[in-house]
Write a protein that holds these residues in place. Structure first.
Motif, PDB file in Angstrom:
ATOM      1  N   THR A   1      21.266 -10.120 -38.252  1.00  0.00           N
ATOM      2  CA  THR A   1      22.709  -9.899 -38.220  1.00  0.00           C
ATOM      3  C   THR A   1      23.326 -10.556 -36.998  1.00  0.00           C
ATOM      4  OG1 THR A   1      22.445  -7.805 -39.408  1.00  0.00           O
ATOM      5  CG2 THR A   1      24.510  -8.130 -38.208  1.00  0.00           C
TER       6      THR A   1
ATOM      7  N   ARG B   1      30.737  -9.592 -45.047  1.00  0.00           N
ATOM      8  CA  ARG B   1      30.335  -8.260 -45.479  1.00  0.00           C
ATOM      9  C   ARG B   1      28.855  -8.089 -45.166  1.00  0.00           C
ATOM     10  NH1 ARG B   1      34.262  -6.741 -49.228  1.00  0.00           N
ATOM     11  NH2 ARG B   1      36.175  -7.493 -48.266  1.00  0.00           N
ATOM     12  N   ILE B   2      28.524  -7.007 -44.514  1.00  0.00           N
ATOM     13  CA  ILE B   2      27.139  -6.694 -44.189  1.00  0.00           C
ATOM     14  C   ILE B   2      26.805  -5.357 -44.831  1.00  0.00           C
ATOM     15  CG2 ILE B   2      25.482  -6.215 -42.345  1.00  0.00           C
ATOM     16  CD1 ILE B   2      27.337  -7.992 -40.546  1.00  0.00           C
TER      17      ILE B   2
ATOM     18  N   ASN C   1      23.722  -2.757 -45.094  1.00  0.00           N
ATOM     19  CA  ASN C   1      22.408  -2.330 -44.619  1.00  0.00           C
ATOM     20  C   ASN C   1      21.844  -1.288 -45.588  1.00  0.00           C
ATOM     21  OD1 ASN C   1      22.506  -3.916 -42.222  1.00  0.00           O
ATOM     22  ND2 ASN C   1      23.851  -2.375 -41.291  1.00  0.00           N
TER      23      ASN C   1
ATOM     24  N   THR D   1      24.946   0.516 -38.131  1.00  0.00           N
ATOM     25  CA  THR D   1      26.054   0.214 -39.042  1.00  0.00           C
ATOM     26  C   THR D   1      27.378   0.684 -38.452  1.00  0.00           C
ATOM     27  OG1 THR D   1      24.714   0.298 -41.056  1.00  0.00           O
ATOM     28  CG2 THR D   1      27.057   0.791 -41.293  1.00  0.00           C
TER      29      THR D   1
ATOM     30  N   ALA E   1      30.296  -1.813 -37.132  1.00  0.00           N
ATOM     31  CA  ALA E   1      31.551  -1.782 -37.884  1.00  0.00           C
ATOM     32  C   ALA E   1      32.743  -1.668 -36.944  1.00  0.00           C
ATOM     33  CB  ALA E   1      31.542  -0.613 -38.871  1.00  0.00           C
TER      34      ALA E   1
ATOM     35  N   VAL F   1      31.020  -3.590 -42.313  1.00  0.00           N
ATOM     36  CA  VAL F   1      29.605  -3.239 -42.224  1.00  0.00           C
ATOM     37  C   VAL F   1      29.414  -1.837 -42.792  1.00  0.00           C
ATOM     38  CG1 VAL F   1      27.573  -3.153 -40.723  1.00  0.00           C
ATOM     39  CG2 VAL F   1      29.565  -4.515 -40.037  1.00  0.00           C
ATOM     40  N   ASN F   2      28.585  -1.716 -43.808  1.00  0.00           N
ATOM     41  CA  ASN F   2      28.340  -0.414 -44.433  1.00  0.00           C
ATOM     42  C   ASN F   2      26.853  -0.221 -44.729  1.00  0.00           C
ATOM     43  OD1 ASN F   2      31.122   0.808 -44.990  1.00  0.00           O
ATOM     44  ND2 ASN F   2      31.364  -1.246 -45.851  1.00  0.00           N
ATOM     45  N   THR F   3      26.477   1.031 -44.924  1.00  0.00           N
ATOM     46  CA  THR F   3      25.113   1.369 -45.329  1.00  0.00           C
ATOM     47  C   THR F   3      25.107   1.876 -46.759  1.00  0.00           C
ATOM     48  OG1 THR F   3      24.450   2.007 -43.080  1.00  0.00           O
ATOM     49  CG2 THR F   3      23.132   2.861 -44.881  1.00  0.00           C
TER      50      THR F   3
ATOM     51  N   THR G   1      34.609   0.390 -44.137  1.00  0.00           N
ATOM     52  CA  THR G   1      33.635  -0.090 -43.157  1.00  0.00           C
ATOM     53  C   THR G   1      33.124   1.078 -42.324  1.00  0.00           C
ATOM     54  OG1 THR G   1      33.174  -1.871 -41.557  1.00  0.00           O
ATOM     55  CG2 THR G   1      35.230  -0.647 -41.254  1.00  0.00           C
TER      56      THR G   1
END
Length: 261
Positions: free
Chosen positions: A127, A142-143, A145, A179, A183, A193-195, A248
């Motif tokens: 990342t 957009r990430i 995890n 995360t 975020a 950024v979300n899990t 996020t």
């Protein structure tokens, strides 16, 4: 914008680690089906090529890069290859994971190091590299995890699915906190950024364990079944899409309700 277009991933470039099997493969499938160009990453070339062949047979735009994201020296070459091929990245899915089973009092350093290197060190380093070289300069991204309900709390051996997973508990809990911290830091850069946090999801890798706890686990799951790839891929596609552009720092739990029981 029409609602249907909010979910469209046409021409978006996505990278999925651990994408050759299990949950990672299902997520890759889901992103492809919504129009994304997907790069799957894993350690084993044979599994990668098999996954590419299967996904390509559906008419999907998919390719593979062999890399072990737990190895620091393989991160930059992976991103080099991605940039050379696509020039950008819209969606990063940090899915690669592993486990080591031993009682906490006897947990070996080797097991702890292995779990941390795959489940939290790898996602952090990948990342960081993608953020620095692609998403921050482009001011978008957009990430996603892939966490676990094991990162939400302990699960002793007397509980359904309980075991000696202290390293996994710690690593996934760290990933959830990573995360939230990222975020907040990268939100002003238009990077979400979300899990995505699965519970009991049926995969070949976990089949033996899941069979051993199936009866007692299903009795505690309000929806009365284990999850499948179908239950994961839609949520991942949602988090990757414009439909989730104002979300996020969140942990989206996909566990049939067991964490609420």
């Amino acid at each position: 914008m029409p609602t249907k277009r909010l979910f469209d991933l046409t021409n978006k470039v996505a990278l999925v680690t651990g994408g050759s099997t299990g949950i990672g493969y299902e997520i890759a499938d889901g992103l492809c089906s919504m129009g994304a160009r997907v790069v799957i990453v894993a350690r084993k070339e044979e599994r990668l090529q098999r996954a590419v062949k299967e996904l390509s047979s559906k008419g999907y735009d998919v390719e593979a890069i062999r890399a072990d994201v737990s190895q620091t020296e393989e991160i930059a070459p992976l991103v080099d290859a991605l940039i050379e091929k696509h020039g950008t990245l819209d969606v990063l899915v940090n899915n690669a994971g592993t486990n080591w089973i031993a009682p906490a009092q006897d947990y070996p350093d080797a097991g702890w190091t292995k779990v941390m290197s795959v489940c939290i060190d790898g996602p952090f380093r990948l990342t960081r590299e993608i953020g620095k070289r692609i998403m921050i300069p482009g001011r978008k991204g957009r990430i996603i995890n892939i966490g676990s309900t094991a990162g939400l709390g302990g699960n002793g051996t007397g509980q359904t699915g309980g075991g000696h997973f202290i390293g996994y508990h710690a690593a996934k809990g760290a990933l959830h906190s990573f995360t939230r911290g990222l975020a907040v830091e990268w939100g002003p850069l238009n990077i979400a950024v979300n899990t995505l946090c699965p519970g009991f999801i049926e995969t070949k890798a976990a089949a033996a364990f899941q069979t051993s706890v199936r009866e007692s686990a299903i009795g505690q799951i309000p929806l009365g079944r284990f999850g499948s790839g179908e239950d994961i891929k839609g949520v991942a596609a949602f988090l990757a899409s414009d439909a989730a552009c104002y979300i996020t720092g969140q942990t989206i739990v996909v566990d049939g309700g067991i964490s609420a029981n």
